[in-house]
Scaffold this motif. Structure first.
Motif, mmCIF file in Angstrom:
data_model
loop_
_atom_site.group_PDB
_atom_site.id
_atom_site.type_symbol
_atom_site.label_atom_id
_atom_site.label_comp_id
_atom_site.label_asym_id
_atom_site.label_seq_id
_atom_site.Cartn_x
_atom_site.Cartn_y
_atom_site.Cartn_z
ATOM 1 N N ARG A 78 0.819 -1.221 0.000
ATOM 2 C CA ARG A 78 0.000 0.000 0.000
ATOM 3 C C ARG A 78 0.847 1.263 0.000
ATOM 4 N N GLY A 79 2.092 1.162 0.479
ATOM 5 C CA GLY A 79 2.919 2.349 0.596
ATOM 6 C C GLY A 79 2.330 3.297 1.623
ATOM 7 N N PHE A 80 2.738 4.536 1.552
ATOM 8 C CA PHE A 80 2.202 5.586 2.411
ATOM 9 C C PHE A 80 2.180 6.849 1.543
ATOM 10 N N PRO A 81 1.164 6.940 0.641
ATOM 11 C CA PRO A 81 1.129 8.033 -0.335
ATOM 12 C C PRO A 81 1.214 9.435 0.268
ATOM 13 N N ALA A 82 0.632 9.640 1.442
ATOM 14 C CA ALA A 82 0.665 10.974 2.058
ATOM 15 C C ALA A 82 2.091 11.442 2.327
ATOM 16 N N TRP A 83 3.012 10.509 2.511
ATOM 17 C CA TRP A 83 4.418 10.848 2.754
ATOM 18 C C TRP A 83 5.282 10.652 1.517
ATOM 19 N N GLY A 84 4.684 10.293 0.396
ATOM 20 C CA GLY A 84 5.441 10.085 -0.831
ATOM 21 C C GLY A 84 6.110 8.731 -0.914
ATOM 22 N N ILE A 85 5.641 7.772 -0.103
ATOM 23 C CA ILE A 85 6.198 6.414 -0.154
ATOM 24 C C ILE A 85 5.317 5.602 -1.101
ATOM 25 N N PRO A 86 5.882 5.156 -2.233
ATOM 26 C CA PRO A 86 5.073 4.437 -3.216
ATOM 27 C C PRO A 86 4.741 3.017 -2.756
ATOM 28 N N PRO A 87 3.752 2.392 -3.390
ATOM 29 C CA PRO A 87 3.508 0.972 -3.120
ATOM 30 C C PRO A 87 4.801 0.183 -3.330
ATOM 31 N N ASN A 88 5.069 -0.733 -2.439
ATOM 32 C CA ASN A 88 6.270 -1.575 -2.493
ATOM 33 C C ASN A 88 7.564 -0.768 -2.472
ATOM 34 N N GLY A 89 7.547 0.355 -1.756
ATOM 35 C CA GLY A 89 8.725 1.212 -1.664
ATOM 36 C C GLY A 89 9.678 0.751 -0.578
ATOM 37 N N ALA A 90 10.906 0.445 -0.977
ATOM 38 C CA ALA A 90 11.956 0.112 -0.010
ATOM 39 C C ALA A 90 12.464 1.412 0.621
ATOM 40 N N LEU A 91 12.920 1.311 1.849
ATOM 41 C CA LEU A 91 13.294 2.505 2.613
ATOM 42 C C LEU A 91 14.694 2.392 3.203
ATOM 43 N N TYR A 92 15.291 3.554 3.421
ATOM 44 C CA TYR A 92 16.453 3.687 4.291
ATOM 45 C C TYR A 92 16.018 4.560 5.453
#
Length: 160
Positions: free
Chosen positions: A131-145
């Motif tokens: 689902r990501g977190f669109p409100a924070w600009g995190i796309p679906p299936n977005g890997a993070l640091y």
């Protein structure tokens, strides 16, 4: 008419492009060697110690109330989406190891010491998932640091 000793302009541009690409590749390789990535037990998230804590500093354990500075970056595009260090933000406090934050962070900070900074490499399934977190600009299936510095563990004082 061109002087006999002068190289064509296209050769000079090609040489400059080759040098620029070589330097870029070198930087990428060296940047990847900057950290020693270590596994987090039982999950896919990895961590690297960016700045070590003083000897004897208390460590984060399950159930501890922990205050940190944190910066989150979406790996695709290398875009910062949140930081406690931004103007108007404050350090973040959470309870460790009990699911109050995303799994990669929750498990990836266990064992870190007060004063330690860790970089976490969190795959999407241990972050915000499909689902990501669109409100924070995190796309679906977005890997993070995340780069996280432990500031305090409530009730723990070390000999450091």
């Amino acid at each position: 008419m061109r002087d006999q000793g002068q190289k064509p302009l296209t050769t000079t541009r090609s040489s400059l492009l080759l040098v620029a690409l070589s330097l870029s590749l070198l930087f990428t390789v060296l940047h990847g060697l900057e950290f020693t990535w270590l596994p987090v037990s039982g999950i896919k998230t990895k961590y690297a110690v960016v700045d070590a804590a003083a000897k004897g500093a208390p460590i984060v354990e399950k159930g501890d109330t922990v205050t940190v500075h944190a910066t989150g970056i979406v790996q695709q595009g290398n875009k910062k989406f949140w930081s406690t260090r931004d103007q108007g933000q404050k350090p973040f406090t959470y309870q460790a190891g009990v699911g109050g934050v995303i799994k990669g962070w929750d498990r990836g900070l266990l064992g870190a010491a007060v004063g330690e900074s860790r970089k976490l490499d969190i795959p999407a399934e241990e972050g915000y998932g499909a689902r990501g977190f669109p409100a924070w600009g995190i796309p679906p299936n977005g890997a993070l640091y995340f780069e996280i510095t432990v500031i305090e563990i409530k009730g723990k004082r070390g000999e450091f």
